[in-house]
Scaffold this motif. Structure first.
Motif, short mmCIF file in Angstrom:
data_model
loop_
_atom_site.label_atom_id
_atom_site.label_comp_id
_atom_site.label_asym_id
_atom_site.label_seq_id
_atom_site.Cartn_x
_atom_site.Cartn_y
_atom_site.Cartn_z
N GLY A 117 52.23 -29.44 102.86
CA GLY A 117 52.82 -29.43 104.25
C GLY A 117 54.16 -30.00 104.33
O GLY A 117 54.95 -29.42 105.02
N LEU A 118 54.61 -30.88 103.75
CA LEU A 118 55.97 -31.66 103.61
C LEU A 118 56.90 -30.56 102.87
O LEU A 118 58.16 -30.54 103.55
CB LEU A 118 55.90 -33.06 103.03
N LEU A 119 56.45 -29.97 102.13
CA LEU A 119 57.27 -29.05 101.29
C LEU A 119 57.53 -27.88 102.11
O LEU A 119 58.80 -27.26 102.13
CB LEU A 119 56.72 -28.61 99.78
N GLU A 120 56.63 -27.37 102.86
CA GLU A 120 56.91 -26.17 103.55
C GLU A 120 57.69 -26.47 104.85
O GLU A 120 58.35 -25.86 104.84
CB GLU A 120 55.43 -25.93 104.25
N GLN A 121 57.72 -27.86 105.17
CA GLN A 121 58.60 -28.33 106.29
C GLN A 121 59.99 -28.35 105.59
O GLN A 121 61.04 -27.79 106.42
CB GLN A 121 58.22 -29.51 106.60
N GLY A 127 63.21 -20.34 104.01
CA GLY A 127 61.98 -19.41 104.19
C GLY A 127 60.63 -19.87 103.63
O GLY A 127 59.69 -19.14 103.73
N GLY A 128 60.57 -21.13 103.33
CA GLY A 128 59.34 -21.98 103.34
C GLY A 128 59.07 -21.70 101.87
O GLY A 128 59.69 -21.05 100.83
N LEU A 129 57.71 -22.01 101.48
CA LEU A 129 57.35 -22.14 99.99
C LEU A 129 57.65 -20.74 99.39
O LEU A 129 57.67 -20.70 98.29
CB LEU A 129 56.01 -22.89 99.93
N GLY A 130 57.21 -19.95 100.20
CA GLY A 130 56.69 -18.54 99.73
C GLY A 130 57.90 -17.73 99.85
O GLY A 130 58.13 -16.52 99.38
N LYS A 135 62.26 -19.20 95.98
CA LYS A 135 61.88 -18.84 94.65
C LYS A 135 63.14 -18.50 94.05
O LYS A 135 63.25 -19.34 92.87
CB LYS A 135 61.20 -17.30 94.69
N ALA A 136 64.22 -18.06 94.47
CA ALA A 136 65.34 -18.15 93.71
C ALA A 136 65.91 -19.72 93.48
O ALA A 136 66.23 -19.85 92.42
CB ALA A 136 66.51 -17.26 94.50
#
Length: 176
Positions: A117-121, A127-130, A135-136
């Motif tokens: 949840g922290l990483l998503e924030q 653009g969030g985790l996904g 990704k780049a």
């Protein structure tokens, strides 16, 4: 980009980001009785266990990038807290194998959820985790992590180095 970061070197920015994220994870996992470093061990052990591995302290140190002596210290503290089991490897009496206790697996599951949840924030601006930018970014970081520490460093021998150094010191006087 903040005015502090505008002329910063990549190394300075990586260091600042690493420090910021470490503090954020420390705060997020503290209610679970963990530090960021302990979380790194617990989450890694959880993932390795799910992959059918029971790593030695040395293997866990290699996996996490932490010093073996530090992993040993962290593992002893986690053992005292009832989160980790440390046992001698019957095939190599010098090696200590690590595994999570039942309580440790529960702590790991909860901590991983909190950190996700922290990483998503923290990654929302990309653009969030996904997200494609995340990704780049991850690929770029992995490329930098793959550079060996023992690679020879050839310092440039031209005036642009002096200009770069002067600019860097002007931006970060505390690094002199």
């Amino acid at each position: 980009m903040s005015s502090t970061s505008e002329h910063a070197t990549p190394g300075f920015l990586v260091w600042r980001l690493s420090t910021k994220w470490r503090v954020a994870v420390d705060r997020a996992v503290a209610p679970l009785g963990l530090t960021h470093a302990q979380y790194s061990l617990v989450a890694s052990l959880y993932g390795m266990h799910r992959a059918g591995q029971r790593p030695s302290q040395r293997q866990l140190a290699d996996h996490t990038g932490l010093e073996p002596l530090y992993v040993s210290k962290l593992a002893r503290a986690l053992e005292a807290a009832g989160v980790v089991d440390r046992t001698r490897d019957p095939a190599d009496p010098r090696a200590i194998r690590l595994s999570l206790t039942e309580d440790g697996r529960e702590v790991a599951r909860r901590a991983i959820g909190v950190v996700q949840g922290l990483l998503e924030q923290l990654l929302e601006p990309l653009g969030g985790l996904g997200g494609d930018r995340t990704k780049a970014f991850s690929r770029e970081l992995a490329t930098l992590l793959d550079v060996p520490l023992d690679a020879p460093i050839d310092a440039p021998r031209d005036a642009s180095l002096d200009t770069h150094l002067d600019s860097h010191l002007d931006s970060h006087p505390d690094e002199e």
